[in-house]
Design a protein around this motif. Structure first.
Motif, PDB file in Angstrom:
ATOM      1  N   SER A  52      -2.971   5.286 -17.264  1.00  0.00           N
ATOM      2  CA  SER A  52      -2.806   5.859 -18.913  1.00  0.00           C
ATOM      3  C   SER A  52      -3.807   7.037 -18.858  1.00  0.00           C
ATOM      4  O   SER A  52      -3.640   7.733 -19.784  1.00  0.00           O
ATOM      5  CB  SER A  52      -3.516   4.571 -19.550  1.00  0.00           C
ATOM      6  OG  SER A  52      -2.494   3.498 -19.780  1.00  0.00           O
ATOM      7  N   GLY A  53      -5.094   6.872 -18.205  1.00  0.00           N
ATOM      8  CA  GLY A  53      -6.166   7.820 -18.734  1.00  0.00           C
ATOM      9  C   GLY A  53      -6.314   8.936 -17.486  1.00  0.00           C
ATOM     10  O   GLY A  53      -7.043   9.800 -17.403  1.00  0.00           O
ATOM     11  N   ALA A  85       7.327   2.163 -17.042  1.00  0.00           N
ATOM     12  CA  ALA A  85       5.869   2.496 -16.417  1.00  0.00           C
ATOM     13  C   ALA A  85       6.125   2.881 -14.847  1.00  0.00           C
ATOM     14  O   ALA A  85       6.814   2.559 -14.132  1.00  0.00           O
ATOM     15  CB  ALA A  85       5.209   1.059 -16.747  1.00  0.00           C
ATOM     16  N   HIS A 162       1.016  -0.032  -7.216  1.00  0.00           N
ATOM     17  CA  HIS A 162       0.797  -0.201  -8.670  1.00  0.00           C
ATOM     18  C   HIS A 162       2.309  -0.450  -9.388  1.00  0.00           C
ATOM     19  O   HIS A 162       2.908   0.152  -9.225  1.00  0.00           O
ATOM     20  CB  HIS A 162       0.221   0.872  -9.315  1.00  0.00           C
ATOM     21  CG  HIS A 162      -0.614   1.120 -10.478  1.00  0.00           C
ATOM     22  ND1 HIS A 162      -1.536   0.118 -10.960  1.00  0.00           N
ATOM     23  CD2 HIS A 162       0.074   1.570 -11.554  1.00  0.00           C
ATOM     24  CE1 HIS A 162      -1.576   0.339 -12.157  1.00  0.00           C
ATOM     25  NE2 HIS A 162      -0.832   1.119 -12.812  1.00  0.00           N
TER      26      HIS A 162
ATOM     27  N   ASP B  54      -8.947   4.307 -17.817  1.00  0.00           N
ATOM     28  CA  ASP B  54      -7.698   3.553 -18.184  1.00  0.00           C
ATOM     29  C   ASP B  54      -7.824   3.268 -19.705  1.00  0.00           C
ATOM     30  O   ASP B  54      -6.891   3.387 -20.306  1.00  0.00           O
ATOM     31  CB  ASP B  54      -7.890   2.054 -17.447  1.00  0.00           C
ATOM     32  CG  ASP B  54      -7.382   2.382 -15.901  1.00  0.00           C
ATOM     33  OD1 ASP B  54      -6.814   3.699 -15.666  1.00  0.00           O
ATOM     34  OD2 ASP B  54      -7.739   1.598 -15.187  1.00  0.00           O
ATOM     35  N   GLY B  57      -7.316   5.868 -21.869  1.00  0.00           N
ATOM     36  CA  GLY B  57      -6.092   6.602 -21.871  1.00  0.00           C
ATOM     37  C   GLY B  57      -5.030   5.483 -22.881  1.00  0.00           C
ATOM     38  O   GLY B  57      -4.224   6.018 -23.486  1.00  0.00           O
ATOM     39  N   GLU B  58      -5.612   4.223 -22.814  1.00  0.00           N
ATOM     40  CA  GLU B  58      -4.869   3.349 -23.362  1.00  0.00           C
ATOM     41  C   GLU B  58      -4.814   3.715 -25.054  1.00  0.00           C
ATOM     42  O   GLU B  58      -4.092   3.717 -26.021  1.00  0.00           O
ATOM     43  CB  GLU B  58      -4.994   1.940 -23.125  1.00  0.00           C
ATOM     44  CG  GLU B  58      -4.588   1.395 -21.796  1.00  0.00           C
ATOM     45  CD  GLU B  58      -5.218  -0.040 -21.398  1.00  0.00           C
ATOM     46  OE1 GLU B  58      -5.790  -0.717 -22.245  1.00  0.00           O
ATOM     47  OE2 GLU B  58      -5.302  -0.319 -20.158  1.00  0.00           O
ATOM     48  N   ARG B 120       0.905  -8.295 -20.674  1.00  0.00           N
ATOM     49  CA  ARG B 120       2.093  -8.896 -20.110  1.00  0.00           C
ATOM     50  C   ARG B 120       3.149  -9.555 -21.148  1.00  0.00           C
ATOM     51  O   ARG B 120       4.475  -9.106 -21.010  1.00  0.00           O
ATOM     52  CB  ARG B 120       1.848  -9.972 -19.054  1.00  0.00           C
ATOM     53  CG  ARG B 120       3.078 -10.221 -18.320  1.00  0.00           C
ATOM     54  CD  ARG B 120       2.729 -11.729 -17.423  1.00  0.00           C
ATOM     55  NE  ARG B 120       1.650 -11.809 -16.986  1.00  0.00           N
ATOM     56  CZ  ARG B 120       0.664 -12.756 -16.916  1.00  0.00           C
ATOM     57  NH1 ARG B 120       1.071 -13.863 -17.577  1.00  0.00           N
ATOM     58  NH2 ARG B 120      -0.611 -12.853 -16.283  1.00  0.00           N
ATOM     59  N   ALA B 132       6.155  -0.270 -24.439  1.00  0.00           N
ATOM     60  CA  ALA B 132       5.856   0.725 -22.971  1.00  0.00           C
ATOM     61  C   ALA B 132       4.363   0.958 -22.878  1.00  0.00           C
ATOM     62  O   ALA B 132       3.882   0.856 -21.429  1.00  0.00           O
ATOM     63  CB  ALA B 132       6.454   2.087 -23.479  1.00  0.00           C
ATOM     64  N   ALA B 135       3.340  -2.404 -21.088  1.00  0.00           N
ATOM     65  CA  ALA B 135       3.634  -2.506 -19.510  1.00  0.00           C
ATOM     66  C   ALA B 135       2.694  -1.696 -18.696  1.00  0.00           C
ATOM     67  O   ALA B 135       2.472  -2.160 -17.477  1.00  0.00           O
ATOM     68  CB  ALA B 135       5.080  -1.823 -19.495  1.00  0.00           C
ATOM     69  N   LYS B 136       2.197  -0.594 -19.082  1.00  0.00           N
ATOM     70  CA  LYS B 136       1.439   0.300 -18.504  1.00  0.00           C
ATOM     71  C   LYS B 136      -0.051  -0.311 -18.339  1.00  0.00           C
ATOM     72  O   LYS B 136      -0.881  -0.471 -17.316  1.00  0.00           O
ATOM     73  CB  LYS B 136       1.225   1.613 -19.221  1.00  0.00           C
ATOM     74  CG  LYS B 136       0.661   2.645 -18.311  1.00  0.00           C
ATOM     75  CD  LYS B 136       1.651   3.934 -18.083  1.00  0.00           C
ATOM     76  CE  LYS B 136       1.251   4.742 -16.828  1.00  0.00           C
ATOM     77  NZ  LYS B 136       1.451   4.058 -15.630  1.00  0.00           N
ATOM     78  N   SER B 137      -0.341  -0.735 -19.499  1.00  0.00           N
ATOM     79  CA  SER B 137      -1.904  -1.248 -19.539  1.00  0.00           C
ATOM     80  C   SER B 137      -1.909  -2.710 -18.770  1.00  0.00           C
ATOM     81  O   SER B 137      -3.143  -2.985 -18.369  1.00  0.00           O
ATOM     82  CB  SER B 137      -2.120  -1.931 -21.016  1.00  0.00           C
ATOM     83  OG  SER B 137      -2.043  -0.454 -21.878  1.00  0.00           O
ATOM     84  N   GLU B 138      -1.063  -3.459 -18.590  1.00  0.00           N
ATOM     85  CA  GLU B 138      -1.046  -4.814 -17.838  1.00  0.00           C
ATOM     86  C   GLU B 138      -1.518  -4.229 -16.604  1.00  0.00           C
ATOM     87  O   GLU B 138      -2.333  -5.085 -15.755  1.00  0.00           O
ATOM     88  CB  GLU B 138       0.377  -5.320 -17.993  1.00  0.00           C
ATOM     89  CG  GLU B 138       0.266  -6.843 -17.423  1.00  0.00           C
ATOM     90  CD  GLU B 138       1.163  -7.284 -16.491  1.00  0.00           C
ATOM     91  OE1 GLU B 138       2.467  -7.038 -16.576  1.00  0.00           O
ATOM     92  OE2 GLU B 138       1.052  -8.036 -15.474  1.00  0.00           O
ATOM     93  N   LYS B 139      -0.965  -3.460 -15.872  1.00  0.00           N
ATOM     94  CA  LYS B 139      -1.049  -3.226 -14.451  1.00  0.00           C
ATOM     95  C   LYS B 139      -2.648  -2.688 -14.295  1.00  0.00           C
ATOM     96  O   LYS B 139      -3.080  -3.376 -13.380  1.00  0.00           O
ATOM     97  CB  LYS B 139      -0.099  -2.003 -13.882  1.00  0.00           C
ATOM     98  CG  LYS B 139       1.169  -2.272 -13.982  1.00  0.00           C
ATOM     99  CD  LYS B 139       1.875  -0.970 -13.779  1.00  0.00           C
ATOM    100  CE  LYS B 139       3.328  -1.133 -13.211  1.00  0.00           C
ATOM    101  NZ  LYS B 139       3.713  -0.472 -12.071  1.00  0.00           N
ATOM    102  N   GLU B 140      -3.081  -1.936 -15.316  1.00  0.00           N
ATOM    103  CA  GLU B 140      -4.479  -1.491 -15.142  1.00  0.00           C
ATOM    104  C   GLU B 140      -5.319  -2.772 -15.274  1.00  0.00           C
ATOM    105  O   GLU B 140      -6.471  -2.950 -14.721  1.00  0.00           O
ATOM    106  CB  GLU B 140      -4.529  -0.479 -16.187  1.00  0.00           C
ATOM    107  CG  GLU B 140      -3.973   0.852 -15.735  1.00  0.00           C
ATOM    108  CD  GLU B 140      -3.424   1.782 -16.836  1.00  0.00           C
ATOM    109  OE1 GLU B 140      -3.013   2.869 -16.577  1.00  0.00           O
ATOM    110  OE2 GLU B 140      -3.892   1.610 -18.083  1.00  0.00           O
TER     111      GLU B 140
END
Lengths: 162, 259
Positions: A52-53, A85, A162, B54, B57-58, B120, B132, B135-140
């Motif tokens: 994200s960042g 993602a 990832h 992270d 970014g979120e 999740r 969307a 889904a990205k934030s969960e991995k982080e």
């Protein structure tokens, strides 16, 4: 130029843009370049961040801009998309090979949800030994972790699954 | 704009809700960034900086969406830099000062143990944009949880001094965990529309993760029942104003500055 020709030229230009943090990989190798379309007389390009960042996104956008202009394409639009993602499964086989040659261990296996403290088996990109240990979960960039090889004693970056 | 957002009816709660998520991510990200240059070891400097990145970014993705939902032309910078403490909707937990390293780790652990299952579930939201981002934030969040969990075990099950500090931090931060599971009219509207989930349904998994790690860390969760509340409706501790004074200084002194 017709739409197909324009798309091909744009794709060729975009594929030559390298990741600023991992300069051996193109954004195509990384799976950051998601789509190149021609709508009317405009080229539309979708890119997606690895994390994200990720601060490289802005640089990638500027490099894409430069590459497209250099290819004589004046009308284009670059968009950042989040869905689906990004995953390390999108790293091309060529990308994995280049990573290892550069000294960065490519992601081990396919992505899946891990148990809280599950560990990954990572091979040393220099000597190939499986006797490695993780020094830190976070490395020089968000997408990498720091490892050390117990066989050749060299520290190395690991491109996280990832 | 949300595909499932039924015009004006859901726009107000969707804006409020997205802003809460964005503010929580930004404030925690900013707090972690305060460690840059002060972390105990270089690896931690990188880890805390990466986690901050992270979260920020979120926050950017969430603010951009909140601005679009609101439809008044406010962008991510307007929302992050040009609101005062009373306008912020973050959880009280994340604005708590960094304290010592144990306090930072406990705060991160308690939050991430909630954030991972939360994202999740939100990835199945009927709102395409939130799904969307989730889904990205969960991995982080999975990495953040692992990092904080490993440290908490090391601190709790470490020396007498590290154990004492970790237990003190746990006692002090525990009253801020109730807010993770709060639900009000904003959630009610979005749960009904399939846009978000009832936070109470996330409690069993959070409790399970927390209990497992605390047990391995030889730490004990406080039995106190009193829980702090207010961040989600703009009632903050005095710490937030000080954080904003630093974070917003440039935009306050030079409005609209870019570089």
């Amino acid at each position: 130029m017709n739409a197909a020709g324009l798309r091909e030229r744009a794709l060729e230009a975009a594929a030559r843009v390298f990741d600023p943090e991992i300069p051996v990989l193109t954004i195509g190798d990384l799976g950051v370049l998601r789509d190149v379309r021609v709508v009317g007389d405009t080229v539309e390009i979708d890119i997606t961040p690895t994390y994200s960042g990720c601060p490289a996104m802005r640089v990638i956008e500027l490099d894409l801009d430069t590459a497209l202009r250099a290819a004589g394409i004046a009308k284009f639009r670059i968009s950042t998309v989040l869905s689906p993602a990004w995953t390390t499964d999108w790293l091309s086989p060529e990308g994995r090979r280049k990573l290892a040659e550069f000294g960065i261990a490519p992601p081990a296996g396919q992505t899946s949800r891990r148990a809280l403290f599950a560990s990954e088996s990572v091979r040393c990109p220099r000597c190939g030994s499986a006797e490695t240990e993780r020094l830190a979960e976070f490395g020089s960039t968000a997408c990498k972790a720091l490892y050390r090889c117990r066989s050749c004693a060299e520290p190395f970056d690991y491109f996280k699954c990832h | 704009m949300s595909e499932t957002c039924d015009g004006a009816v859901l726009a107000a709660p969707l804006f409020d809700y997205t802003l809460r998520l964005a503010d929580t991510a930004l404030i925690l990200g900013h707090r972690l960034s305060e460690w840059i240059g002060h972390a105990p070891v270089l690896e931690e400097e990188l880890a805390l900086g990466n986690i901050a990145l992270d979260l920020i970014g979120e926050a950017r993705a969430l603010y951009s969406y909140a601005g679009a939902v609101e439809g008044k032309g406010r962008d991510e910078d307007a929302l992050a830099y040009r609101r005062d403490a009373g306008g912020f909707r973050n959880l009280l937990l994340v604005e708590q000062p960094n304290g010592d390293f144990a306090a930072t780790i406990v705060r991160q652990f308690l939050f991430s143990a909630f954030a991972q299952p939360f994202w999740r579930r939100l990835a199945a939201s009927r709102d395409a944009t939130l799904a969307a981002i989730a889904a990205k934030s969960e991995k982080e969040a999975a990495y953040h949880l692992r990092h904080a969990g490993e440290w908490l075990i090391r601190l709790g099950d470490g020396t007498e001094e590290s154990h004492r500090r970790a237990q003190t931090a746990l006692d002090e931060l525990w009253p801020y965990t109730g807010e993770l599971f709060e639900r009000d009219a904003v959630e009610d509207a979005l749960i009904a529309a399939g846009i978000t989930v009832d936070p109470e349904t996330l409690r069993p998994e959070w409790q399970k993760t927390v209990a497992a790690v605390l047990s391995e860390a030889t730490l004990a969760a406080p039995e106190r029942a009193w829980m702090q509340s207010g961040g989600r409706s703009g009632r903050h501790s005095e710490h937030l104003g000080h954080l904003l004074a630093t974070m917003q200084f440039l935009q306050r002194a030079y409005p609209g500055a870019t570089w």
